[in-house]
Motif scaffolding. Structure first.
Motif, PDB file in Angstrom:
ATOM      1  N   TRP A  34      83.099  57.358  69.188  1.00 57.83           N
ATOM      2  CA  TRP A  34      83.089  57.182  70.635  1.00 57.83           C
ATOM      3  C   TRP A  34      81.714  57.525  71.215  1.00 57.83           C
ATOM      4  O   TRP A  34      81.182  56.792  72.042  1.00 57.83           O
ATOM      5  CB  TRP A  34      84.170  58.049  71.284  1.00 57.83           C
ATOM      6  N   GLU A  37      79.215  54.845  70.460  1.00 58.82           N
ATOM      7  CA  GLU A  37      79.460  53.691  71.324  1.00 58.82           C
ATOM      8  C   GLU A  37      78.885  53.921  72.726  1.00 58.82           C
ATOM      9  O   GLU A  37      78.256  53.035  73.305  1.00 58.82           O
ATOM     10  CB  GLU A  37      80.973  53.452  71.400  1.00 58.82           C
ATOM     11  N   GLN A  38      79.088  55.124  73.264  1.00 56.97           N
ATOM     12  CA  GLN A  38      78.577  55.438  74.601  1.00 56.97           C
ATOM     13  C   GLN A  38      77.050  55.457  74.622  1.00 56.97           C
ATOM     14  O   GLN A  38      76.430  54.978  75.568  1.00 56.97           O
ATOM     15  CB  GLN A  38      79.125  56.787  75.094  1.00 56.97           C
ATOM     16  N   ALA A  40      75.101  53.757  72.687  1.00 55.97           N
ATOM     17  CA  ALA A  40      74.641  52.372  72.565  1.00 55.97           C
ATOM     18  C   ALA A  40      74.686  51.656  73.916  1.00 55.97           C
ATOM     19  O   ALA A  40      73.865  50.773  74.184  1.00 55.97           O
ATOM     20  CB  ALA A  40      75.486  51.628  71.535  1.00 55.97           C
ATOM     21  N   LYS A  41      75.627  52.030  74.785  1.00 55.22           N
ATOM     22  CA  LYS A  41      75.765  51.409  76.103  1.00 55.22           C
ATOM     23  C   LYS A  41      74.769  51.973  77.127  1.00 55.22           C
ATOM     24  O   LYS A  41      74.517  51.334  78.139  1.00 55.22           O
ATOM     25  CB  LYS A  41      77.162  51.651  76.660  1.00 55.22           C
ATOM     26  N   ALA A  42      74.257  53.156  76.873  1.00 54.54           N
ATOM     27  CA  ALA A  42      73.406  53.841  77.854  1.00 54.54           C
ATOM     28  C   ALA A  42      72.089  53.093  78.047  1.00 54.54           C
ATOM     29  O   ALA A  42      71.535  52.535  77.097  1.00 54.54           O
ATOM     30  CB  ALA A  42      73.123  55.272  77.396  1.00 54.54           C
ATOM     31  N   PRO A  43      71.585  53.104  79.280  1.00 53.45           N
ATOM     32  CA  PRO A  43      70.279  52.459  79.499  1.00 53.45           C
ATOM     33  C   PRO A  43      69.172  53.225  78.787  1.00 53.45           C
ATOM     34  O   PRO A  43      69.264  54.443  78.608  1.00 53.45           O
ATOM     35  CB  PRO A  43      70.100  52.522  81.025  1.00 53.45           C
ATOM     36  N   ARG A  44      68.151  52.513  78.375  1.00 54.59           N
ATOM     37  CA  ARG A  44      67.021  53.129  77.683  1.00 54.59           C
ATOM     38  C   ARG A  44      66.239  54.012  78.654  1.00 54.59           C
ATOM     39  O   ARG A  44      66.062  53.662  79.815  1.00 54.59           O
ATOM     40  CB  ARG A  44      66.105  52.045  77.127  1.00 54.59           C
TER      41      ARG A  44
END
Length: 126
Positions: A34, A37-38, A40-44
């Motif tokens: 989890w 996954e989070q 990977a979704k976060a903005p750079r």
């Protein structure tokens, strides 16, 4: 500081996994997936933000007396880890996991442990 450090599942070599151990490992794997996954979704982060974080991580904290523990991981491997001497167990207040590079298991929960020694000078635990 004097603390009675805990033991669990000694001798480590003969420890048998319990249902709770299997459940904790399964939960740890689920949480790790989890989190990945989070992330990977976060903005750079911007270069400035990244440099600020790196600078904060480079600042040394106050010295901490450490305790060495012998732990058995879920996968069966036994290794030594350190934690602050004030903790009664090797993972007090945190997850109780160590990666096992030998088996490629990350996370691998700590299922049994025993204190070995501290860096507090005379009177070290043996």
């Amino acid at each position: 500081m004097s603390a009675d450090h805990e033991c669990c599942g000694v001798p480590l070599e003969r420890y048998q996994l319990s249902r709770a151990d299997h459940r904790r490992q399964q939960e740890a794997v689920g949480v790790a997936a989890w989190v990945a996954e989070q992330v990977a979704k976060a903005p750079r982060m911007s270069d400035e933000q990244l440099e600020t974080v790196m600078e904060l991580l480079r600042e040394p904290g106050p010295p901490v007396e450490e305790m060495t523990w012998r732990v058995r991981l879920y996968c069966g491997h036994i290794r030594e880890v350190t934690s602050p001497r004030s903790w009664l167990r090797p993972y007090q207040g945190v997850s109780g996991q160590e990666p096992c590079v030998d088996r490629g298991l990350d996370p691998a929960t700590i299922v049994a442990f025993e204190p070995l020694a501290s860096d507090s000078g005379p009177g070290k635990l043996a």
